[in-house]
Scaffold this motif. Structure first.
Motif, mmCIF file in Angstrom:
data_model
loop_
_atom_site.group_PDB
_atom_site.id
_atom_site.type_symbol
_atom_site.label_atom_id
_atom_site.label_comp_id
_atom_site.label_asym_id
_atom_site.label_seq_id
_atom_site.Cartn_x
_atom_site.Cartn_y
_atom_site.Cartn_z
ATOM 1 N N GLY A 10 35.415 6.549 -4.589
ATOM 2 C CA GLY A 10 35.552 6.938 -5.805
ATOM 3 C C GLY A 10 34.420 6.551 -6.809
ATOM 4 N N LEU A 11 34.835 6.504 -8.085
ATOM 5 C CA LEU A 11 33.732 6.153 -8.872
ATOM 6 C C LEU A 11 33.899 4.716 -9.668
ATOM 7 C CD1 LEU A 11 31.459 6.979 -11.207
ATOM 8 C CD2 LEU A 11 33.407 7.618 -12.584
ATOM 9 N N VAL A 12 33.002 3.952 -9.480
ATOM 10 C CA VAL A 12 33.032 2.709 -9.828
ATOM 11 C C VAL A 12 31.761 2.152 -10.667
ATOM 12 C CG1 VAL A 12 31.845 1.697 -7.853
ATOM 13 C CG2 VAL A 12 33.413 0.282 -9.010
ATOM 14 N N GLY A 16 30.636 -3.401 -9.791
ATOM 15 C CA GLY A 16 32.096 -3.378 -9.131
ATOM 16 C C GLY A 16 32.183 -3.216 -7.678
ATOM 17 N N SER A 17 33.555 -3.162 -7.250
ATOM 18 C CA SER A 17 34.008 -3.458 -5.720
ATOM 19 C C SER A 17 34.705 -2.075 -5.438
ATOM 20 C CB SER A 17 34.703 -4.683 -5.410
ATOM 21 O OG SER A 17 33.915 -5.758 -5.813
ATOM 22 N N LEU A 18 34.562 -1.856 -4.317
ATOM 23 C CA LEU A 18 35.273 -0.523 -3.347
ATOM 24 C C LEU A 18 35.475 -1.240 -1.999
ATOM 25 C CD1 LEU A 18 34.060 2.907 -4.465
ATOM 26 C CD2 LEU A 18 36.241 1.810 -5.056
ATOM 27 N N THR A 19 36.799 -0.759 -1.437
ATOM 28 C CA THR A 19 37.036 -0.645 -0.148
ATOM 29 C C THR A 19 37.291 0.475 0.472
ATOM 30 O OG1 THR A 19 37.938 -3.277 -0.420
ATOM 31 C CG2 THR A 19 38.470 -2.091 1.678
ATOM 32 N N LEU A 20 36.508 0.885 1.649
ATOM 33 C CA LEU A 20 36.690 2.045 2.259
ATOM 34 C C LEU A 20 37.491 1.701 3.547
ATOM 35 C CD1 LEU A 20 33.042 3.526 2.196
ATOM 36 C CD2 LEU A 20 34.965 3.702 0.385
ATOM 37 N N SER A 21 38.125 2.603 4.053
ATOM 38 C CA SER A 21 38.982 2.482 5.338
ATOM 39 C C SER A 21 38.699 3.705 6.182
ATOM 40 C CB SER A 21 40.432 2.656 4.740
ATOM 41 O OG SER A 21 40.729 1.341 4.055
ATOM 42 N N CYS A 22 38.885 3.539 7.322
ATOM 43 C CA CYS A 22 38.682 4.597 8.383
ATOM 44 C C CYS A 22 39.705 4.391 9.490
ATOM 45 C CB CYS A 22 37.494 4.474 9.061
ATOM 46 S SG CYS A 22 36.994 5.720 10.502
ATOM 47 N N ALA A 23 40.769 5.519 9.609
ATOM 48 C CA ALA A 23 41.629 5.482 10.374
ATOM 49 C C ALA A 23 41.388 6.107 11.785
ATOM 50 C CB ALA A 23 43.002 6.177 9.612
ATOM 51 N N LYS A 78 45.795 -1.728 14.506
ATOM 52 C CA LYS A 78 45.984 -0.603 13.640
ATOM 53 C C LYS A 78 45.127 0.492 13.737
ATOM 54 C CE LYS A 78 48.362 -3.043 10.114
ATOM 55 N NZ LYS A 78 48.406 -3.490 8.536
ATOM 56 N N ASN A 79 44.259 0.359 14.709
ATOM 57 C CA ASN A 79 42.957 1.190 14.779
ATOM 58 C C ASN A 79 42.392 1.711 13.576
ATOM 59 O OD1 ASN A 79 43.631 1.131 17.485
ATOM 60 N ND2 ASN A 79 44.192 3.430 17.828
ATOM 61 N N MET A 80 42.047 0.541 12.835
ATOM 62 C CA MET A 80 41.243 0.819 11.224
ATOM 63 C C MET A 80 40.009 0.053 11.331
ATOM 64 S SD MET A 80 43.386 2.686 9.503
ATOM 65 C CE MET A 80 42.783 2.251 7.817
ATOM 66 N N VAL A 81 39.110 0.643 10.473
ATOM 67 C CA VAL A 81 37.894 -0.189 10.303
ATOM 68 C C VAL A 81 37.676 -0.172 8.721
ATOM 69 C CG1 VAL A 81 36.424 1.856 10.767
ATOM 70 C CG2 VAL A 81 35.434 -0.369 10.849
ATOM 71 N N TYR A 82 37.060 -0.987 8.101
ATOM 72 C CA TYR A 82 37.024 -1.024 6.629
ATOM 73 C C TYR A 82 35.681 -1.493 6.291
ATOM 74 C CZ TYR A 82 42.051 -1.929 7.681
ATOM 75 O OH TYR A 82 43.181 -1.918 7.845
ATOM 76 N N LEU A 83 35.320 -1.026 5.211
ATOM 77 C CA LEU A 83 34.127 -1.571 4.452
ATOM 78 C C LEU A 83 34.469 -1.979 3.228
ATOM 79 C CD1 LEU A 83 30.966 -1.764 4.954
ATOM 80 C CD2 LEU A 83 30.791 0.177 3.824
ATOM 81 N N GLN A 84 34.280 -3.342 2.813
ATOM 82 C CA GLN A 84 34.632 -4.080 1.708
ATOM 83 C C GLN A 84 32.857 -3.948 1.032
ATOM 84 O OE1 GLN A 84 37.159 -5.414 0.200
ATOM 85 N NE2 GLN A 84 35.598 -5.801 -1.797
ATOM 86 N N MET A 85 32.967 -3.453 -0.116
ATOM 87 C CA MET A 85 31.807 -3.365 -0.863
ATOM 88 C C MET A 85 31.729 -4.048 -2.099
ATOM 89 S SD MET A 85 30.732 0.500 -0.017
ATOM 90 C CE MET A 85 32.172 1.234 -0.880
ATOM 91 N N ASN A 86 30.971 -5.098 -2.259
ATOM 92 C CA ASN A 86 31.045 -5.778 -3.628
ATOM 93 C C ASN A 86 29.639 -5.643 -4.237
ATOM 94 O OD1 ASN A 86 33.420 -6.859 -3.251
ATOM 95 N ND2 ASN A 86 32.708 -8.502 -1.770
ATOM 96 N N ASP A 87 29.703 -6.091 -5.458
ATOM 97 C CA ASP A 87 28.235 -6.046 -6.247
ATOM 98 C C ASP A 87 27.606 -4.563 -6.266
ATOM 99 O OD1 ASP A 87 25.195 -7.716 -6.336
ATOM 100 O OD2 ASP A 87 26.363 -6.857 -8.059
ATOM 101 N N LEU A 88 28.451 -3.512 -6.396
ATOM 102 C CA LEU A 88 27.886 -2.141 -6.030
ATOM 103 C C LEU A 88 26.940 -1.971 -7.203
ATOM 104 C CD1 LEU A 88 31.115 -0.562 -5.133
ATOM 105 C CD2 LEU A 88 28.869 -0.409 -3.792
#
Length: 122
Positions: A10-12, A16-23, A78-88
């Motif tokens: 998304g737009l940040v 700011g921060s965003l968390t990406l998810s991958c199923a 859950k077969n998930m991978v995440y990417l927590q992104m801070n201080d973008l």
């Protein structure tokens, strides 16, 4: 059928921060290294972060440009991978892709997701 589906882009604003998810589905997820790559216009796709599979202890690696700001994690139930992104930062703007494999080399990515757009702008 092997499938990777990203979400969370998304737009940040800068800082700011965003968390990406991958199923993930259709393969032995816990045994695979999982990676996040990104690609911005006119540039090659580059590794952002990777995480080894369970047999390798879930070791992580990061591009120098994101160390200390981004965190990759996985949930093998859950077969998930995440990417927590801070201080973008604006330079983080790109399409982010989830990959199965490719911990050290993009040539070893066996499957790509469709990508999710991250835009960092005020």
């Amino acid at each position: 059928q092997v499938q990777l589906v990203e979400s969370g882009g998304g737009l940040v604003q800068p800082g700011g921060s965003l968390t990406l998810s991958c199923a993930a589905s259709g393969f032995a997820f816990s045994l695979y290294s999982m990676t996040w790559y990104r690609q911005s216009p006119g540039k090659e796709r580059e590794l952002v972060a990777g995480i080894r599979g369970r047999s390798a202890g879930g070791i992580t690696n990061y591009a120098n440009s994101v160390k200390g700001r981004f965190t990759i994690s996985r949930d093998n139930v859950k077969n998930m991978v995440y990417l927590q992104m801070n201080d973008l930062r604006p330079e983080d703007t790109a399409v982010y892709y989830c990959g199965a494999g490719g911990f050290m080399n993009i040539a070893n990515v066996e499957k790509w997701g469709q990508g999710t757009q991250v835009t960092v702008s005020s």
